[in-house]
Motif scaffolding. Structure first.
Motif, PDB file in Angstrom:
ATOM      1  N   ALA A 256       0.827  -1.215   0.000  1.00  0.00           N
ATOM      2  CA  ALA A 256       0.000   0.000   0.000  1.00  0.00           C
ATOM      3  C   ALA A 256       0.855   1.256   0.000  1.00  0.00           C
ATOM      4  CB  ALA A 256      -0.916  -0.017   1.226  1.00  0.00           C
ATOM      5  N   VAL A 257       1.919   1.242   0.823  1.00  0.00           N
ATOM      6  CA  VAL A 257       2.824   2.409   0.879  1.00  0.00           C
ATOM      7  C   VAL A 257       3.503   2.616  -0.460  1.00  0.00           C
ATOM      8  CG1 VAL A 257       4.947   3.283   1.910  1.00  0.00           C
ATOM      9  CG2 VAL A 257       3.190   2.268   3.368  1.00  0.00           C
ATOM     10  N   ALA A 258       3.967   1.515  -1.077  1.00  0.00           N
ATOM     11  CA  ALA A 258       4.642   1.611  -2.378  1.00  0.00           C
ATOM     12  C   ALA A 258       3.700   2.149  -3.442  1.00  0.00           C
ATOM     13  CB  ALA A 258       5.176   0.242  -2.766  1.00  0.00           C
ATOM     14  N   ALA A 259       2.441   1.708  -3.392  1.00  0.00           N
ATOM     15  CA  ALA A 259       1.462   2.196  -4.377  1.00  0.00           C
ATOM     16  C   ALA A 259       1.178   3.668  -4.194  1.00  0.00           C
ATOM     17  CB  ALA A 259       0.164   1.388  -4.219  1.00  0.00           C
ATOM     18  N   ALA A 260       1.092   4.093  -2.910  1.00  0.00           N
ATOM     19  CA  ALA A 260       0.841   5.516  -2.634  1.00  0.00           C
ATOM     20  C   ALA A 260       2.002   6.362  -3.098  1.00  0.00           C
ATOM     21  CB  ALA A 260       0.601   5.705  -1.132  1.00  0.00           C
ATOM     22  N   LEU A 261       3.222   5.879  -2.808  1.00  0.00           N
ATOM     23  CA  LEU A 261       4.418   6.627  -3.220  1.00  0.00           C
ATOM     24  C   LEU A 261       4.512   6.717  -4.728  1.00  0.00           C
ATOM     25  CD1 LEU A 261       6.947   8.029  -2.190  1.00  0.00           C
ATOM     26  CD2 LEU A 261       8.132   5.822  -2.266  1.00  0.00           C
TER      27      LEU A 261
ATOM     28  N   GLY B  25       2.085  11.657 -10.083  1.00  0.00           N
ATOM     29  CA  GLY B  25       1.387  12.941 -10.113  1.00  0.00           C
ATOM     30  C   GLY B  25       2.340  14.112 -10.239  1.00  0.00           C
ATOM     31  N   LEU B  26       3.469  14.016  -9.495  1.00  0.00           N
ATOM     32  CA  LEU B  26       4.472  15.077  -9.555  1.00  0.00           C
ATOM     33  C   LEU B  26       5.093  15.161 -10.938  1.00  0.00           C
ATOM     34  CD1 LEU B  26       6.070  17.215  -7.997  1.00  0.00           C
ATOM     35  CD2 LEU B  26       7.721  15.431  -7.370  1.00  0.00           C
ATOM     36  N   PHE B  27       5.355  14.004 -11.548  1.00  0.00           N
ATOM     37  CA  PHE B  27       5.944  13.963 -12.889  1.00  0.00           C
ATOM     38  C   PHE B  27       4.999  14.607 -13.912  1.00  0.00           C
ATOM     39  CE2 PHE B  27       6.526  11.686 -16.937  1.00  0.00           C
ATOM     40  CZ  PHE B  27       7.832  12.046 -17.202  1.00  0.00           C
ATOM     41  N   ILE B  28       3.713  14.238 -13.803  1.00  0.00           N
ATOM     42  CA  ILE B  28       2.730  14.818 -14.739  1.00  0.00           C
ATOM     43  C   ILE B  28       2.629  16.336 -14.550  1.00  0.00           C
ATOM     44  CG2 ILE B  28       0.272  14.865 -15.303  1.00  0.00           C
ATOM     45  CD1 ILE B  28       0.211  11.849 -14.627  1.00  0.00           C
ATOM     46  N   TYR B  29       2.673  16.760 -13.268  1.00  0.00           N
ATOM     47  CA  TYR B  29       2.598  18.211 -12.990  1.00  0.00           C
ATOM     48  C   TYR B  29       3.762  18.959 -13.637  1.00  0.00           C
ATOM     49  CZ  TYR B  29       3.324  22.501 -10.344  1.00  0.00           C
ATOM     50  OH  TYR B  29       3.565  23.800  -9.985  1.00  0.00           O
ATOM     51  N   LEU B  30       4.971  18.393 -13.500  1.00  0.00           N
ATOM     52  CA  LEU B  30       6.150  19.052 -14.078  1.00  0.00           C
ATOM     53  C   LEU B  30       6.083  19.086 -15.606  1.00  0.00           C
ATOM     54  CD1 LEU B  30       8.966  17.604 -11.767  1.00  0.00           C
ATOM     55  CD2 LEU B  30       8.036  19.934 -11.786  1.00  0.00           C
ATOM     56  N   ILE B  31       5.564  17.977 -16.185  1.00  0.00           N
ATOM     57  CA  ILE B  31       5.432  17.936 -17.648  1.00  0.00           C
ATOM     58  C   ILE B  31       4.468  19.020 -18.122  1.00  0.00           C
ATOM     59  CG2 ILE B  31       4.511  16.557 -19.565  1.00  0.00           C
ATOM     60  CD1 ILE B  31       7.227  15.638 -18.755  1.00  0.00           C
ATOM     61  N   VAL B  32       3.325  19.121 -17.427  1.00  0.00           N
ATOM     62  CA  VAL B  32       2.322  20.116 -17.817  1.00  0.00           C
ATOM     63  C   VAL B  32       2.867  21.527 -17.646  1.00  0.00           C
ATOM     64  CG1 VAL B  32       0.069  21.083 -17.205  1.00  0.00           C
ATOM     65  CG2 VAL B  32       0.373  18.595 -17.317  1.00  0.00           C
ATOM     66  N   ARG B  33       3.582  21.712 -16.532  1.00  0.00           N
ATOM     67  CA  ARG B  33       4.143  23.045 -16.268  1.00  0.00           C
ATOM     68  C   ARG B  33       5.160  23.424 -17.329  1.00  0.00           C
ATOM     69  NH1 ARG B  33       6.732  25.010 -10.506  1.00  0.00           N
ATOM     70  NH2 ARG B  33       7.314  27.097 -11.190  1.00  0.00           N
TER      71      ARG B  33
END
Length: 341
Positions: free
Chosen positions: A8-13, A19-27
């Motif tokens: 569960a922790v690995a999936a959350a991480l 999400g962070l990667f997608i945010y940086l790509i969009v930015r």
């Protein structure tokens, strides 16, 4: 149970990283698109704006977006450093005041330090003297920072704004020597003369900067500099001698003698340099004396000064062979060898 928790922790991480990667790509994509639009605006406005500044045609438009305003402002800023001439600069200043004064005024009132500083730089580059009241309002405000104070005083000096003389003597924050040098460097001769008349009121950093500026601008202030040689402040005497060397102010052998025999090597060094500028044989005994100086820099400067005299090389040959002091002999030999090379 532990295995389930670890999964569960690995999936959350993994979800957070994705999400962070997608945010940086969009930015990054949005920034690239913004820069592309900015370049397009600049290409579209470059030629009409240049023709207007050169007086070839009139220009009238409204900004369709903040990005277009930013593009035109960047173009204007680059033209300000590239295009010379009073006529062009007048049109550039008029255009800037007509289209950006309100926007820059809003920036000067911003709570963000970076926005206020950027506005000050633009006002300086575009020579927008019409904004002096707004800049002075910022200077008098309680929230003005030390960096803004130094920048504002430099702008005041560049715009030949007379109250700057008063502000220099009573700054809101203590100014560094570097800040004083920039301010004095922008001042007109008339303003600098007013500061010089109140030299004693300046703090040490201001005094040092003003003396340096006299030398840099080669102002004919020989009498003033000679008076400073009587100062008890070593730094003032050294800087006055340095300014005299840069300007070429002559100083008699008797006056130089005191500084050539100073207990401070910095003063002896600059005095030796000054003596070397005159190339007068009557200074030879004093320069030969400095060949035995306990400071290597002073000995080297003395040898250089002697070498520049009409019979300097002969004097150095004699010193290399017959002077009792070992350091003086070595220095004379070193200079003779270097000249032969």
């Amino acid at each position: 149970m532990a295995l389930v928790f670890a999964v569960a922790v690995a999936a959350a991480l993994s979800a957070v990283l994705t999400g962070l990667f997608i945010y940086l790509i969009v930015r990054k994509w949005r920034e690239n698109r913004r820069q592309a639009r900015l370049r397009a605006y600049k290409e579209e406005r470059r030629l009409p704006l240049l023709r207007y500044l050169l007086g070839e045609e009139e220009l009238s438009f409204r900004f369709s977006s903040p990005l277009e305003r930013e593009a035109v402002l960047q173009l204007l800023d680059s033209f300000a450093s590239l295009l010379k001439g009073e006529h062009v600069q007048t049109r550039l200043r008029a255009f800037a005041e007509a289209h950006f004064q309100g926007w820059l005024r809003h920036r000067l009132a911003s709570r963000q330090w970076s926005e206020r500083m950027n506005a000050l730089f633009l006002i300086e580059d575009l020579q927008m003297k019409g904004m002096l009241p707004d800049i002075e309002r910022l200077y008098r405000s309680a929230g003005v920072t030390e960096g803004e104070t130094a920048k504002i005083l430099a702008i005041f000096a560049k715009f030949d704004y007379r109250p700057v003389v008063t502000y220099v003597f009573q700054p809101k924050y203590e100014l560094t020597e570097f800040a004083y040098r920039i301010i004095f460097g922008h001042m007109s001769e008339q303003l600098l003369q007013q500061v010089k008349k109140r030299f004693a009121e300046l703090p040490p950093a201001g005094k040092y900067a003003l003396i340096d500026m006299i030398g840099i601008r080669r102002r004919q202030e020989g009498l003033f500099l000679e008076q400073l040689l009587a100062s008890e402040d070593l730094e003032i005497r050294v800087r006055a001698l340095k300014a005299m060397a840069e300007i070429g102010v002559p100083l008699g052998a008797r006056q130089l003698e005191r500084h050539l025999r100073s207990p401070h090597w910095q003063e002896r060094l600059i005095a030796t340099r000054l003596a070397g500028k005159y190339r007068e044989e009557k200074l030879l005994p004093l320069l030969c004396e400095r060949l035995s100086d306990r400071s290597f820099a002073v000995r080297s400067e003395a040898a250089a000064a002697i070498a520049r005299l009409p019979n300097g090389r002969a004097v150095l040959r004699t010193a290399a062979q017959h002077v009792d002091d070992r350091y003086a002999r070595d220095m004379a030999r070193q200079w003779l060898e270097e000249e032969e090379i």
